[in-house]
Design an enzyme around this catalytic site. Structure first.
Site, PDB file in Angstrom:
ATOM      1  N   GLY A  16       5.446  92.243   1.641  1.00 32.62           N
ATOM      2  CA  GLY A  16       6.168  93.490   1.876  1.00 32.62           C
ATOM      3  C   GLY A  16       5.456  94.735   1.392  1.00 32.62           C
ATOM      4  O   GLY A  16       6.113  95.722   1.023  1.00 32.62           O
ATOM      5  N   HIS A 112       0.152  97.345  13.248  1.00 34.68           N
ATOM      6  CA  HIS A 112      -0.751  96.257  13.611  1.00 34.68           C
ATOM      7  C   HIS A 112      -2.151  96.554  13.057  1.00 34.68           C
ATOM      8  O   HIS A 112      -2.627  97.697  13.169  1.00 34.68           O
ATOM      9  CB  HIS A 112      -0.819  96.129  15.137  1.00 34.68           C
ATOM     10  CG  HIS A 112      -1.661  94.991  15.598  1.00 34.68           C
ATOM     11  ND1 HIS A 112      -1.250  93.681  15.517  1.00 34.68           N
ATOM     12  CD2 HIS A 112      -2.914  94.959  16.137  1.00 34.68           C
ATOM     13  CE1 HIS A 112      -2.205  92.896  15.995  1.00 34.68           C
ATOM     14  NE2 HIS A 112      -3.221  93.645  16.377  1.00 34.68           N
TER      15      HIS A 112
END
Length: 314
Positions: A16, A112
């Site tokens: 995270g 990404h």
């Protein structure tokens, strides 16, 4: 009074770090979003512990044994319960169903680790090094049903150094990711009230109409037929009304009154334009742009010369 901040739910599957970057950015006074929920398909995701420590509600649901659509539905139910208007994917390692993606079209983003459209999917750093690229990087994009192919919101290139391995390169790209994601998300959640972006959305649709031209009139973007009448205006804080609205032709006072009565927050009578026009607010954050396109088409037809209208197929 401070403007209300956009509520964001973040999906994670691991440590995270990008979620953390978004969370800490959201603690800055000028940030236009807040993280209201962190969700994961992995009970062991380290990001869950961090979110809990920072006082952010969490929800976890392992996906094993659950049909994909059922898992998505359960996650979505908690997103909506938290009041989130946006979803940020931050290392979420599940492919979402097309139905879920469609429901959040334009309101779900992903980051990404490559300069898309290069290297969709996995092993991006290894592939960039093997290809002899001078730069790798990261991309924030809107999520669509096609994996890693949604509209790009922002990119940062990162130089590939001699001797780089996928791990050393990934570590530097991660710094760029942490810088990029919060900025792109902030731009995204505020653009629906940004006059420049909203005018651009109207422009892209108005200029597709036959023989349309744009001009500036009375300080407003104005669209008309070449050497003909005007069919649309964009009013942005005109006369200090703090509204962004599309002004289009209608049939007359009866329709104007009916529209205003049906939704007085969205429709109003534009000053100085008379009964044959209606103002439609486009800064409320829930615009149906297909509907706006239809309003523009109808307004164009109302002023188009008969010969031009007869030659036009919609």
């Amino acid at each position: 009074m401070a403007e209300p901040r956009a509520k964001v739910a973040v999906f994670i599957s691991g440590s995270g770090t990008n979620m953390a970057a978004l969370l800490y950015a959201s603690r800055l006074a000028a940030c236009p979003f807040e993280i209201v929920l962190v969700l994961s398909n992995n009970p062991e995701a380290g990001g869950l512990r961090l979110a809990e420590a920072e006082g952010v509600p969490t929800f976890v649901l392992p996906h094993k044994g659950l049909p994909r659509a059922d898992h998505d539905a359960a996650m979505e139910a908690h997103v909506r319960r938290a009041g989130a208007q946006w979803i940020a994917l931050a290392g979420y390692m599940r492919i979402l169903t097309p139905e879920f993606v469609a429901r959040w079209e334009g309101r779900m983003v992903n980051i990404h680790p490559s300069l898309l459209p290069k290297y969709t999917g996995l092993h991006t750093h290894e592939r960039a090094i093997a290809a002899g690229d001078s730069h790798a990087g990261c991309t924030v994009h809107l999520v669509t049903a096609d994996l890693d192919e949604g509209p790009v919101l922002g990119q940062i290139p990162v130089a590939i150094l001699p001797g780089d391995t996928p791990d050393t390169l990934a570590a530097r790209v991660l710094f760029a990711e942490h810088q990029l994601y919060a900025r792109c998300l902030a731009d995204l959640v505020t653009r629906e009230t940004d006059p420049t972006w909203l005018t651009g959305q109207v422009r892209s649709r108005a200029m597709q109409l036959p023989e349309a031209e744009e001009s500036l009139s009375h300080g407003m973007a104005c669209f008309g037929i070449v050497k003909g009448k005007k069919f649309a205006w964009v009013s942005a804080d005109h006369h200090g009304d703090r509204k962004v609205a599309l002004l289009v032709k209608i049939s007359g006072p009866d329709e104007q009154e009916q529209l205003i009565e049906s939704d007085p927050e969205r429709f109003y009578r534009p000053a100085y334009f008379g009964d044959g026009w209606i103002a439609i607010r486009i800064d409320l954050g829930d615009v149906d742009w297909d509907d706006i396109g239809e309003w523009l088409r109808r307004s164009w037809l109302a002023v188009a010369p008969r010969k031009l209208a007869a030659m036009t197929e919609f």
